[in-house]
Design an enzyme around this catalytic site. Sequence first.
Site, PDB file in Angstrom:
ATOM      1  N   HIS A  36       1.765   1.624   9.890  1.00  0.00           N
ATOM      2  CA  HIS A  36       3.174   1.386   9.570  1.00  0.00           C
ATOM      3  C   HIS A  36       4.100   2.342  10.304  1.00  0.00           C
ATOM      4  O   HIS A  36       3.748   3.496  10.538  1.00  0.00           O
ATOM      5  CB  HIS A  36       3.419   1.557   8.065  1.00  0.00           C
ATOM      6  CG  HIS A  36       2.557   0.705   7.213  1.00  0.00           C
ATOM      7  ND1 HIS A  36       2.057   1.129   6.004  1.00  0.00           N
ATOM      8  CD2 HIS A  36       2.088  -0.560   7.375  1.00  0.00           C
ATOM      9  CE1 HIS A  36       1.336   0.176   5.453  1.00  0.00           C
ATOM     10  NE2 HIS A  36       1.333  -0.862   6.271  1.00  0.00           N
ATOM     11  N   LYS A  46       6.605  12.286   7.946  1.00  0.00           N
ATOM     12  CA  LYS A  46       5.841  12.195   6.690  1.00  0.00           C
ATOM     13  C   LYS A  46       5.037  13.472   6.479  1.00  0.00           C
ATOM     14  O   LYS A  46       4.523  14.051   7.436  1.00  0.00           O
ATOM     15  CB  LYS A  46       4.887  10.999   6.715  1.00  0.00           C
ATOM     16  CG  LYS A  46       5.594   9.664   6.762  1.00  0.00           C
ATOM     17  CD  LYS A  46       4.612   8.508   6.790  1.00  0.00           C
ATOM     18  CE  LYS A  46       5.358   7.177   6.801  1.00  0.00           C
ATOM     19  NZ  LYS A  46       4.433   6.046   6.876  1.00  0.00           N
ATOM     20  N   TYR A 106       3.111  10.980  -0.343  1.00  0.00           N
ATOM     21  CA  TYR A 106       3.701  11.414   0.918  1.00  0.00           C
ATOM     22  C   TYR A 106       5.211  11.475   0.787  1.00  0.00           C
ATOM     23  O   TYR A 106       5.859  10.601   0.241  1.00  0.00           O
ATOM     24  CB  TYR A 106       3.265  10.538   2.095  1.00  0.00           C
ATOM     25  CG  TYR A 106       3.475   9.057   1.949  1.00  0.00           C
ATOM     26  CD1 TYR A 106       4.539   8.423   2.568  1.00  0.00           C
ATOM     27  CD2 TYR A 106       2.580   8.278   1.212  1.00  0.00           C
ATOM     28  CE1 TYR A 106       4.721   7.050   2.462  1.00  0.00           C
ATOM     29  CE2 TYR A 106       2.754   6.913   1.093  1.00  0.00           C
ATOM     30  CZ  TYR A 106       3.829   6.311   1.722  1.00  0.00           C
ATOM     31  OH  TYR A 106       4.008   4.956   1.590  1.00  0.00           O
ATOM     32  N   ASP A 144      -0.418  -6.168   6.045  1.00  0.00           N
ATOM     33  CA  ASP A 144      -1.144  -5.468   7.099  1.00  0.00           C
ATOM     34  C   ASP A 144      -1.945  -6.410   7.992  1.00  0.00           C
ATOM     35  O   ASP A 144      -2.269  -6.060   9.119  1.00  0.00           O
ATOM     36  CB  ASP A 144      -2.052  -4.391   6.489  1.00  0.00           C
ATOM     37  CG  ASP A 144      -1.248  -3.234   5.928  1.00  0.00           C
ATOM     38  OD1 ASP A 144      -0.094  -3.042   6.357  1.00  0.00           O
ATOM     39  OD2 ASP A 144      -1.759  -2.525   5.040  1.00  0.00           O
TER      40      ASP A 144
END
Length: 163
Positions: A36, A46, A106, A144
Amino acid sequence: MRVLDVNALNEHGLNKIWVQENHSCNTRKGIVRGLHFQFPPFTETKLVRAISGEVMDVFVDLREGSPTFGKWDWIILSDQSFNAIYIPRGFAHGFCTLTDHSEIIYKVDNYYSKDHESGIMWNDPDISIEWRVSKQDVLLSERDRSHSSLKEFLKEHRGISQY
């Protein structure tokens, strides 16, 4: 354990204002999420760590003009190692669960934008990620499964600019 130390991050030039924290709970080994990323102006840095179980965390450089464009690297994150990974803007990110129960959290330095989200196929042959799970055991979300290849990404974009 100290989960976040702004002074330590600042000492290493990693000063960010974290605006969102996400929690991903996974129920079985072999779940692959990613790869992603978001396009500008919503690219994200992140800070990722596992709070339960173990995951193979993967990141791919998509920064336009980068000498490591298209290259990938990985780290095993686990609740036993108490480690984390800092992933800069301009990278695609994904992970594979290595245990039957895993959770990651995250922090991100930008807000989610559905209009700017995208992804690269987890098994793209031009990237050739060596996932630590057999292909027949992989479980993917519908989202995905629909990601484009690196070649398709490059046809439309030269990379992620202004990261």
